[in-house]
Structures are given as structure tokens and as C-alpha cells.
Design a protein around this motif. Structure first.
Motif, PDB file in Angstrom:
ATOM      1  N   PRO A  32       0.829  -1.213   0.000  1.00 15.84           N
ATOM      2  CA  PRO A  32       0.000   0.000   0.000  1.00 15.84           C
ATOM      3  C   PRO A  32       0.861   1.259   0.000  1.00 15.84           C
ATOM      4  O   PRO A  32       1.929   1.299   0.626  1.00 15.84           O
ATOM      5  CB  PRO A  32      -0.792  -0.123   1.309  1.00 15.84           C
ATOM      6  N   GLU A  33       0.399   2.287  -0.705  1.00 14.58           N
ATOM      7  CA  GLU A  33       1.150   3.544  -0.830  1.00 14.58           C
ATOM      8  C   GLU A  33       1.517   4.134   0.534  1.00 14.58           C
ATOM      9  O   GLU A  33       2.617   4.668   0.703  1.00 14.58           O
ATOM     10  CB  GLU A  33       0.353   4.573  -1.643  1.00 14.58           C
ATOM     11  N   THR A  34       0.624   4.034   1.516  1.00 16.24           N
ATOM     12  CA  THR A  34       0.924   4.573   2.849  1.00 16.24           C
ATOM     13  C   THR A  34       2.118   3.849   3.473  1.00 16.24           C
ATOM     14  O   THR A  34       2.940   4.468   4.148  1.00 16.24           O
ATOM     15  CB  THR A  34      -0.288   4.459   3.792  1.00 16.24           C
ATOM     16  N   ILE A  35       2.230   2.563   3.223  1.00  9.52           N
ATOM     17  CA  ILE A  35       3.341   1.771   3.765  1.00  9.52           C
ATOM     18  C   ILE A  35       4.632   2.082   2.996  1.00  9.52           C
ATOM     19  O   ILE A  35       5.708   2.162   3.589  1.00  9.52           O
ATOM     20  CB  ILE A  35       3.018   0.267   3.740  1.00  9.52           C
ATOM     21  N   ALA A 145      13.121  -3.637   5.738  1.00  9.77           N
ATOM     22  CA  ALA A 145      12.405  -4.856   5.373  1.00  9.77           C
ATOM     23  C   ALA A 145      10.947  -4.731   5.809  1.00  9.77           C
ATOM     24  O   ALA A 145      10.669  -4.253   6.907  1.00  9.77           O
ATOM     25  CB  ALA A 145      13.055  -6.068   6.036  1.00  9.77           C
ATOM     26  N   HIS A 146      10.063  -5.167   4.945  1.00  8.29           N
ATOM     27  CA  HIS A 146       8.626  -5.093   5.180  1.00  8.29           C
ATOM     28  C   HIS A 146       8.118  -6.469   5.585  1.00  8.29           C
ATOM     29  O   HIS A 146       8.241  -7.422   4.825  1.00  8.29           O
ATOM     30  CB  HIS A 146       7.953  -4.605   3.896  1.00  8.29           C
ATOM     31  N   ASP A 147       7.586  -6.566   6.782  1.00  7.35           N
ATOM     32  CA  ASP A 147       6.937  -7.748   7.359  1.00  7.35           C
ATOM     33  C   ASP A 147       7.856  -8.908   7.729  1.00  7.35           C
ATOM     34  O   ASP A 147       7.542  -9.646   8.651  1.00  7.35           O
ATOM     35  CB  ASP A 147       5.808  -8.280   6.468  1.00  7.35           C
ATOM     36  N   PHE A 148       8.966  -9.105   7.052  1.00  7.54           N
ATOM     37  CA  PHE A 148       9.817 -10.257   7.327  1.00  7.54           C
ATOM     38  C   PHE A 148      11.229  -9.785   7.682  1.00  7.54           C
ATOM     39  O   PHE A 148      11.831  -9.013   6.947  1.00  7.54           O
ATOM     40  CB  PHE A 148       9.853 -11.210   6.132  1.00  7.54           C
ATOM     41  N   GLU A 149      11.752 -10.296   8.802  1.00  9.58           N
ATOM     42  CA  GLU A 149      13.061  -9.888   9.312  1.00  9.58           C
ATOM     43  C   GLU A 149      14.219 -10.592   8.612  1.00  9.58           C
ATOM     44  O   GLU A 149      14.055 -11.673   8.065  1.00  9.58           O
ATOM     45  CB  GLU A 149      13.180 -10.246  10.796  1.00  9.58           C
ATOM     46  N   PHE A 150      15.386  -9.986   8.701  1.00 10.25           N
ATOM     47  CA  PHE A 150      16.642 -10.643   8.365  1.00 10.25           C
ATOM     48  C   PHE A 150      17.067 -11.356   9.652  1.00 10.25           C
ATOM     49  O   PHE A 150      17.313 -10.699  10.666  1.00 10.25           O
ATOM     50  CB  PHE A 150      17.705  -9.620   7.946  1.00 10.25           C
ATOM     51  N   LYS A 151      17.123 -12.678   9.615  1.00 13.06           N
ATOM     52  CA  LYS A 151      17.298 -13.436  10.858  1.00 13.06           C
ATOM     53  C   LYS A 151      18.659 -13.257  11.516  1.00 13.06           C
ATOM     54  O   LYS A 151      18.779 -13.425  12.716  1.00 13.06           O
ATOM     55  CB  LYS A 151      16.984 -14.909  10.645  1.00 13.06           C
ATOM     56  N   ASN A 152      19.687 -12.922  10.783  1.00 15.44           N
ATOM     57  CA  ASN A 152      21.013 -12.775  11.375  1.00 15.44           C
ATOM     58  C   ASN A 152      21.400 -11.325  11.634  1.00 15.44           C
ATOM     59  O   ASN A 152      22.547 -11.044  11.958  1.00 15.44           O
ATOM     60  CB  ASN A 152      22.074 -13.436  10.481  1.00 15.44           C
ATOM     61  N   TRP A 153      20.474 -10.406  11.469  1.00 15.87           N
ATOM     62  CA  TRP A 153      20.721  -8.998  11.730  1.00 15.87           C
ATOM     63  C   TRP A 153      19.842  -8.535  12.882  1.00 15.87           C
ATOM     64  O   TRP A 153      18.739  -9.048  13.073  1.00 15.87           O
ATOM     65  CB  TRP A 153      20.389  -8.145  10.507  1.00 15.87           C
ATOM     66  N   GLN A 159       9.018  -0.800  13.438  1.00 18.68           N
ATOM     67  CA  GLN A 159       7.816   0.044  13.417  1.00 18.68           C
ATOM     68  C   GLN A 159       6.612  -0.832  13.089  1.00 18.68           C
ATOM     69  O   GLN A 159       6.577  -1.470  12.035  1.00 18.68           O
ATOM     70  CB  GLN A 159       7.978   1.158  12.388  1.00 18.68           C
ATOM     71  N   ASN A 160       5.649  -0.849  14.000  1.00 23.56           N
ATOM     72  CA  ASN A 160       4.411  -1.603  13.775  1.00 23.56           C
ATOM     73  C   ASN A 160       3.321  -0.648  13.325  1.00 23.56           C
ATOM     74  O   ASN A 160       3.118   0.396  13.960  1.00 23.56           O
ATOM     75  CB  ASN A 160       3.980  -2.323  15.058  1.00 23.56           C
ATOM     76  N   ILE A 161       2.647  -0.991  12.248  1.00 27.84           N
ATOM     77  CA  ILE A 161       1.546  -0.193  11.728  1.00 27.84           C
ATOM     78  C   ILE A 161       0.302  -1.045  11.884  1.00 27.84           C
ATOM     79  O   ILE A 161       0.166  -2.090  11.236  1.00 27.84           O
ATOM     80  CB  ILE A 161       1.775   0.212  10.259  1.00 27.84           C
ATOM     81  N   HIS A 170       1.099  -4.143   9.453  1.00 31.36           N
ATOM     82  CA  HIS A 170       2.419  -4.278   8.824  1.00 31.36           C
ATOM     83  C   HIS A 170       3.495  -4.059   9.885  1.00 31.36           C
ATOM     84  O   HIS A 170       3.280  -3.322  10.845  1.00 31.36           O
ATOM     85  CB  HIS A 170       2.612  -3.226   7.717  1.00 31.36           C
ATOM     86  N   THR A 171       4.641  -4.661   9.679  1.00 27.87           N
ATOM     87  CA  THR A 171       5.806  -4.418  10.522  1.00 27.87           C
ATOM     88  C   THR A 171       6.975  -4.069   9.615  1.00 27.87           C
ATOM     89  O   THR A 171       7.226  -4.758   8.626  1.00 27.87           O
ATOM     90  CB  THR A 171       6.152  -5.657  11.371  1.00 27.87           C
ATOM     91  N   LEU A 172       7.662  -2.983   9.955  1.00 25.90           N
ATOM     92  CA  LEU A 172       8.827  -2.542   9.202  1.00 25.90           C
ATOM     93  C   LEU A 172      10.058  -2.661  10.094  1.00 25.90           C
ATOM     94  O   LEU A 172      10.001  -2.329  11.287  1.00 25.90           O
ATOM     95  CB  LEU A 172       8.661  -1.094   8.734  1.00 25.90           C
ATOM     96  N   TYR A 173      11.161  -3.125   9.506  1.00 27.94           N
ATOM     97  CA  TYR A 173      12.415  -3.322  10.226  1.00 27.94           C
ATOM     98  C   TYR A 173      13.489  -2.459   9.560  1.00 27.94           C
ATOM     99  O   TYR A 173      13.696  -2.557   8.357  1.00 27.94           O
ATOM    100  CB  TYR A 173      12.852  -4.788  10.163  1.00 27.94           C
ATOM    101  N   LEU A 174      14.167  -1.639  10.346  1.00 30.04           N
ATOM    102  CA  LEU A 174      15.269  -0.822   9.851  1.00 30.04           C
ATOM    103  C   LEU A 174      16.583  -1.406  10.350  1.00 30.04           C
ATOM    104  O   LEU A 174      16.767  -1.659  11.541  1.00 30.04           O
ATOM    105  CB  LEU A 174      15.146   0.626  10.367  1.00 30.04           C
ATOM    106  N   TYR A 175      17.491  -1.638   9.396  1.00 25.86           N
ATOM    107  CA  TYR A 175      18.834  -2.142   9.699  1.00 25.86           C
ATOM    108  C   TYR A 175      19.856  -1.138   9.163  1.00 25.86           C
ATOM    109  O   TYR A 175      19.613  -0.480   8.166  1.00 25.86           O
ATOM    110  CB  TYR A 175      19.074  -3.481   9.007  1.00 25.86           C
TER     111      TYR A 175
END
Length: 177
Positions: A32-35, A145-153, A159-161, A170-175
Motif C-alpha cells: 500500500p502507498e501509505t506503507i 524490510a517489510h513484514d519479514f526480518e533478516f534473521k542474522n541482523w 515500526q508496527n503499523i 504491517h511491521t517494518l524493520y530498519l537495519y
């Protein structure tokens, strides 16, 4: 400078285990555009920075990055029809200077110039991409990453939306490298 067309593969990563010929690393499911906006904001994208969207689909992340954030945006898309759709949208919006689509395997690209990489891939496919990003990303590069994590990072921020307006969370992960 890239030409306005679906581009061929640029680089090879022969040391990385490759998917079967023509294997897609994710189904096409438009974000989605908002995401999309929240992903680019979370990644701290700034004007003039280079962003890669892995599995760019219809180009919506590339287009928003170029149009709203004034970034140099490159999408990597295996599906030729989605590549064409993206490029048609880019031309219609006159974003050819800053928005590009590479028609190719995202595991055979060079991301060493990336300031930000956006990813919406299933976990098994993230596992295939992670070694390439570990090897190529420069210090200070960010990955969202959107919804799925990098398991070794370990994410710097999560951020949970609760609702995207269509009733989906949705869940966003910043690395950071």
C-alpha cells in the motif's frame, strides 16, 4: 545514467547460491502507498541518495522515492510485464532522470552504491539475499524490510503499523550496516 527501458542484468554474484532459472523470490503483492511512504521515511531517504527496491513489482517504491524524496531510485524486477508496467508509469510521470528499473535477477546485481535498500521478500528468500547485502553494502547503508526480518541482523528500529487503511497490519524493520 540508465536509459529508459527495462535493463539487462548488470552484475554477477557467482559465489552466491542461485535460485532455479526463472524462480521468483516473492509473489507480486503490491505494498500500500501509505506503507511505501513509511518505509522510505523509516529508512531516512534523502534527496540525491541511491535507493534499490528488490523485487520492485509495479515500481511504486521506485516512483515515490524519485518523485517525493528526489532520490536516485532503482528497482530490480524479474517479471518482464511488471518491468514494462513500471517503466510506462515512470515515463508517464516524467521521472526518467531519477527512476529506473532493471529487468533481472536481484541476486545478480551490485548494491555497493546503495544508501538504502527496500525489501519485501519471504523469509527463505531474505536468507538468499542477506549474504549478498552483507558483502556489498557500504558502511552506513540502511535496509528496510517489510513484514519479514533478516534473521542474522539486529534491527535498529521496528515500526508496527496497526492498520494500513484496508484492515491489514504491517511491521517494518530498519537495519544499518
Amino acid at each position: 545514467m540508465f536509459k529508459v527501458a527495462c535493463l539487462p542484468l548488470l552484475f554477477s554474484a557467482s559465489s552466491l547460491a542461485q535460485p532455479e532459472e526463472g524462480e521468483k523470490l516473492a509473489p507480486y503483492y503490491p505494498t500500500p502507498e501509505t506503507i511505501v511512504d513509511k518505509m522510505l521515511q523509516l529508512g531516512g531517504l534523502k534527496a540525491g541518495e541511491r535507493v534499490y527496491d528488490l523485487g520492485s513489482g509495479d515500481g511504486r517504491i521506485v516512483i515515490m522515492a524519485a518523485e517525493k524524496f528526489h532520490a536516485d531510485a532503482i528497482g530490480i524486477e524479474l517479471d518482464k510485464d511488471l518491468c514494462k508496467l513500471s517503466m510506462d508509469r515512470i515515463r508517464k510521470l516524467h521521472l526518467e532522470k531519477n527512476a529506473h528499473i532493471v529487468n533481472g535477477d536481484l541476486l545478480k546485481q551490485n548494491y555497493s552504491s546503495a544508501d538504502l535498500v527496500t525489501v519485501y521478500l519471504f523469509p527463505g528468500f531474505i536468507d538468499k539475499v542477506q549474504p549478498l547485502l552483507d558483502q556489498q553494502l557500504k558502511k552506513g547503508a540502511r535496509v528496510v524490510a517489510h513484514d519479514f526480518e533478516f534473521k542474522n541482523w539486529t534491527p535498529d528500529k521496528v515500526q508496527n503499523i496497526a492498520d494500513d487503511g484496508a484492515g491489514r497490519s504491517h511491521t517494518l524493520y530498519l537495519y544499518r550496516k
